[in-house]
Design a protein around this motif. Sequence first.
Motif, short mmCIF file in Angstrom:
data_model
loop_
_atom_site.label_atom_id
_atom_site.label_comp_id
_atom_site.label_asym_id
_atom_site.label_seq_id
_atom_site.Cartn_x
_atom_site.Cartn_y
_atom_site.Cartn_z
N THR A 9 13.10 -5.94 -9.97
CA THR A 9 12.61 -5.14 -11.10
C THR A 9 13.08 -3.70 -10.98
O THR A 9 13.57 -3.12 -11.96
CB THR A 9 11.07 -5.19 -11.15
OG1 THR A 9 10.65 -6.55 -11.22
CG2 THR A 9 10.53 -4.41 -12.34
N ALA A 66 5.86 -6.72 -15.88
CA ALA A 66 4.60 -7.45 -16.11
C ALA A 66 4.39 -8.51 -15.03
O ALA A 66 3.27 -8.67 -14.51
CB ALA A 66 4.60 -8.08 -17.50
N ALA A 67 5.45 -9.23 -14.69
CA ALA A 67 5.35 -10.24 -13.63
C ALA A 67 4.97 -9.60 -12.30
O ALA A 67 4.14 -10.14 -11.56
CB ALA A 67 6.66 -11.01 -13.52
N TRP A 68 5.57 -8.46 -12.00
CA TRP A 68 5.24 -7.72 -10.77
C TRP A 68 3.76 -7.32 -10.79
O TRP A 68 3.06 -7.49 -9.79
CB TRP A 68 6.15 -6.53 -10.64
CG TRP A 68 5.91 -5.61 -9.48
CD1 TRP A 68 4.93 -5.68 -8.52
CD2 TRP A 68 6.69 -4.46 -9.14
NE1 TRP A 68 5.06 -4.65 -7.63
CE2 TRP A 68 6.14 -3.88 -7.98
CE3 TRP A 68 7.80 -3.86 -9.72
CZ2 TRP A 68 6.66 -2.74 -7.39
CZ3 TRP A 68 8.32 -2.73 -9.12
CH2 TRP A 68 7.76 -2.17 -7.97
N ALA A 69 3.30 -6.79 -11.91
CA ALA A 69 1.90 -6.36 -12.01
C ALA A 69 0.94 -7.54 -11.78
O ALA A 69 -0.07 -7.40 -11.10
CB ALA A 69 1.64 -5.71 -13.36
N VAL A 70 1.27 -8.68 -12.35
CA VAL A 70 0.41 -9.86 -12.19
C VAL A 70 0.49 -10.40 -10.77
O VAL A 70 -0.54 -10.66 -10.13
CB VAL A 70 0.78 -10.95 -13.22
CG1 VAL A 70 0.05 -12.26 -12.92
CG2 VAL A 70 0.46 -10.47 -14.64
N ALA A 71 1.70 -10.56 -10.26
CA ALA A 71 1.88 -11.12 -8.92
C ALA A 71 1.32 -10.21 -7.83
O ALA A 71 0.84 -10.68 -6.81
CB ALA A 71 3.35 -11.40 -8.66
N ARG A 73 -1.23 -8.01 -8.22
CA ARG A 73 -2.49 -7.42 -8.70
C ARG A 73 -3.46 -7.06 -7.58
O ARG A 73 -4.32 -6.22 -7.77
CB ARG A 73 -3.15 -8.33 -9.73
CG ARG A 73 -3.60 -9.66 -9.22
CD ARG A 73 -4.09 -10.57 -10.35
NE ARG A 73 -4.29 -11.93 -9.92
CZ ARG A 73 -3.34 -12.85 -9.81
NH1 ARG A 73 -2.10 -12.55 -10.13
NH2 ARG A 73 -3.62 -14.06 -9.40
N HIS A 74 -3.33 -7.66 -6.42
CA HIS A 74 -4.25 -7.36 -5.31
C HIS A 74 -3.62 -6.43 -4.28
O HIS A 74 -4.18 -6.23 -3.21
CB HIS A 74 -4.71 -8.67 -4.64
CG HIS A 74 -5.43 -9.58 -5.58
ND1 HIS A 74 -6.61 -9.24 -6.21
CD2 HIS A 74 -5.11 -10.82 -6.01
CE1 HIS A 74 -6.99 -10.24 -6.97
NE2 HIS A 74 -6.10 -11.21 -6.89
N THR A 78 -0.37 -1.34 -7.73
CA THR A 78 -0.33 -2.13 -8.96
C THR A 78 -0.61 -1.28 -10.20
O THR A 78 -0.02 -1.50 -11.25
CB THR A 78 -1.32 -3.31 -8.87
OG1 THR A 78 -0.97 -4.11 -7.75
CG2 THR A 78 -1.28 -4.16 -10.12
N VAL A 82 1.56 -1.14 -13.62
CA VAL A 82 1.00 -1.37 -14.96
C VAL A 82 1.36 -0.22 -15.88
O VAL A 82 1.78 -0.45 -17.03
CB VAL A 82 -0.54 -1.57 -14.88
CG1 VAL A 82 -1.17 -1.55 -16.26
CG2 VAL A 82 -0.87 -2.87 -14.14
#
Length: 148
Positions: A9, A66-71, A73-74, A78, A82
């Motif tokens: 990314t 977006a995929a990075w933010a979801v993957a 998220r913990h 993050t 976002v």
Amino acid sequence: MLSALEVITTVVVGVMVGVEFSVAFVMNRIFDALPEDSGQLGRAHGGRMLGAVMPFWYFGSVALAAAWAVAGRHHSGTGLVVVAAGLLVLTVLMSVLLLVPINNRSKTWTPENRPEDWKEQMNRWERWHYVRVAVLIGAFTLLVTALA
């Protein structure tokens, strides 16, 4: 897997920033310095060439962020990802609403059919492009910060 997504990314967005920065501060200056109608013809060709590639690049960058933010998220950072994704969405909206309409007209222009206000339209495109480049740099900076 997350590390690879982060790097991919960041590289994809970073290269896009470089291309857009080059268009704003290098290529357009070169086109402006060319004799007679060469600059306008060069801009039209660049509009056709980059206009075919950039939608995939912009939407792909949003999808990757977006995929990075979801993957991730913990994970720490993050929030930065976002916000970067939000800025990338803003660049897509700016492109579709402000820059693409001008580009779609200008890529068909020749010295014989261009409108009288073609330079004003190109100046408007350049002003919006500078703003878009600044937003892209902000998104890239956030991604790099999140990566670090």
